[in-house]
Enzyme design. Structure first.
Site, short mmCIF file in Angstrom:
data_model
loop_
_atom_site.label_atom_id
_atom_site.label_comp_id
_atom_site.label_asym_id
_atom_site.label_seq_id
_atom_site.Cartn_x
_atom_site.Cartn_y
_atom_site.Cartn_z
CB VAL A 247 1.59 -0.19 4.11
CG1 VAL A 247 1.40 -1.36 5.08
CG2 VAL A 247 0.96 1.07 4.67
CG ASP B 151 -8.46 8.37 5.93
OD1 ASP B 151 -9.35 8.68 5.11
OD2 ASP B 151 -7.42 7.78 5.61
N GLY C 278 0.47 5.70 0.30
CA GLY C 278 -0.33 6.90 0.48
C GLY C 278 0.54 8.13 0.41
N GLY D 111 0.83 -1.20 0.00
CA GLY D 111 0.00 0.00 0.00
C GLY D 111 0.86 1.24 0.00
CE LYS E 119 1.14 5.18 7.30
NZ LYS E 119 -0.12 5.79 7.68
#
Length: 441
Positions: free
Chosen positions: A82, A201, A77, A75, A95
């Site tokens: 991640v 979020d 962002g 992942g 992370k």
């Protein structure tokens, strides 16, 4: 007699060698201490639900992610990447924060994550804050610069995120599963808000599912902690489509999360974001549901979703009110509530303590104390220290049952018909509820 120069130099060399040897030994000891934490240790932490999050060395996180290999990336962002960390056949999420984050902000993130312990919250395993000096090119010159590494480690759930399962009402989960997922999300959010933590979020990507399809909230640390005096935040975060109108003014409150929750509930009902009429939602589910009770649950959830997404934050319901309405429509929860109040009547009869007006949480705490003393009296599986801690937890709720009264209550309870079939399940549930109540304080 004065020493000659050669003798002085020899003695000084001996002192220097001794000091260097001592420093090297101390440094080696320090490095060895830091390097004793292994992947096996992290695996044991993951398997032990009571293990506390720890400071994790950078070398360990590098090792389990194959030095943050692209192949391990799961992942990405705006503020972090991640990675999947391998602990044998078990995986965790690591992370790696990118960009500048002050030491104070990082400490606040870690503090928030360490407070969030609940069955519907992603489990936080540890953190790493590492600074190394590296030679970097700057304006054509090599300069020594401090390079910060900030990392967080979490459990990684096998069933993916809720976004993988939200589809239109004509397919996917049966209603009962969806209803339990909605309840679980609400319970997790309630726990965060009780601990003065905003999510900011909340969306299906940040709700992960375990093997039993139990939802766990986690956004990998975009949490914001409030002090007891704070009621608003100005930190912008969140995904478009899940944030309320006031988000664009930069003023965020607990009701911001309620709006996001409402959008998710509507997606669970319809497979899409946005307003839908209650009757339309009921009609879309009527072909799949035969029981009037389940259709009533759909109606209640639809109304909650609509109320949560009201543009006026003042008109949105609180998370406590939402959970109360969901529990009222859950026959199993109502059955448990009835049994708990029956237990309160037994406590009153045996001990003389006035239990009128006790809430389920306080009754559960009393039963927790009763159950632990009963078990401690029959076996050595619970230590005296554990019993004392649980008794003190109960006393915190002014449950002043002494040991004799606890034993009488537990033995009478076993003689009551309503408890014969459910006693083990009930008492285990009570223990969990009592511990959650205690941790929520």
């Amino acid at each position: 007699m004065r020493p000659d120069p050669h003798s002085i130099i020899t003695r000084l060399d001996e002192v220097e060698l001794t000091d260097v040897s001592t420093e090297t030994s101390e440094a080696s000891s320090s490095v060895w201490h830091r390097r004793t934490l292994t992947a096996d240790d992290l695996l044991q932490m993951l398997l032990d639900e009571n293990a506390e999050p720890k400071a994790l060395p950078l070398y360990l996180l590098e090792e389990i992610t194959n030095y943050f290999s692209d192949d391990q990336e799961i992942g990405r962002g705006s503020i972090a990447v991640v990675y999947k960390g391998m602990l044998g056949n078990v995986t965790v999420a690591v992370k790696k924060l990118s960009g500048y984050l002050s030491e104070r902000s990082f400490h606040q993130e870690v503090e928030c994550l360490m407070k969030a312990k609940h069955k519907n919250i992603i489990r936080f395993l540890g953190y790493c804050s590492d600074t190394r000096g590296e030679m970097l090119s700057y304006k054509g010159k090599l300069v020594m610069a401090d390079v910060q590494q900030r990392l967080l480690c979490f459990e990684l759930l096998p069933r993916g995120s809720l976004s993988d399962y939200i589809i239109y009402a004509s397919g996917g989960f049966e209603w009962r599963t969806r209803y339990k997922i909605i309840e679980g999300i609400c319970q997790g959010l309630n726990y965060l808000h009780q601990n003065r933590i905003l999510h900011l979020d909340l969306n299906p990507e940040n709700i992960l599912m375990d093997d039993n399809m139990v939802p766990k909230i986690g956004d990998f640390c975009l949490l914001t902690c409030f002090s007891q005096q704070q009621t608003h935040a100005t930190r912008l975060a969140g995904r478009m489509g899940y944030m309320p109108p006031e988000y664009f003014n930069g003023t965020l409150t607990f009701q911001t999360d309620i709006y996001s929750l409402g959008v998710i509930i509507m997606e669970m009902l319809t497979g899409k974001k946005g307003y839908c009429d209650v009757e339309y939602i009921l009609e879309s589910w009527s072909n799949r549901i035969d029981m009037s009770l389940e259709l009533e649950q759909v109606r209640v959830c639809a109304k909650i979703g609509i109320e949560c997404t009201d543009f006026n934050p003042v008109r949105r319901p609180t998370i406590h009110h939402i959970i109360d309405r969901l529990v009222e429509c859950d026959p199993f929860e109502n059955e448990k509530s009835g049994e708990l109040h029956h237990a309160a009547a037994l406590i009153k009869d045996v001990s003389g303590i006035d239990t009128d007006g006790w809430g389920s949480r306080k009754i559960a705490t009393a039963l927790n104390k009763t159950w632990c003393i009963e078990r401690a009296g029959k076996s050595c599986k619970i230590s005296e220290d554990e019993v004392s801690r649980l008794v003190n937890d109960a006393d915190k709720y002014e449950v002043k049952l002494d040991k004799d009264a606890c034993l009488k209550v537990s033995r009478q309870m076993l003689q009551v018909y309503d408890f014969r079939a459910h006693v083990k399940k009930l008492l285990k549930g009570c223990v969990l509820r009592a511990k959650e109540a205690y941790e929520a304080e």
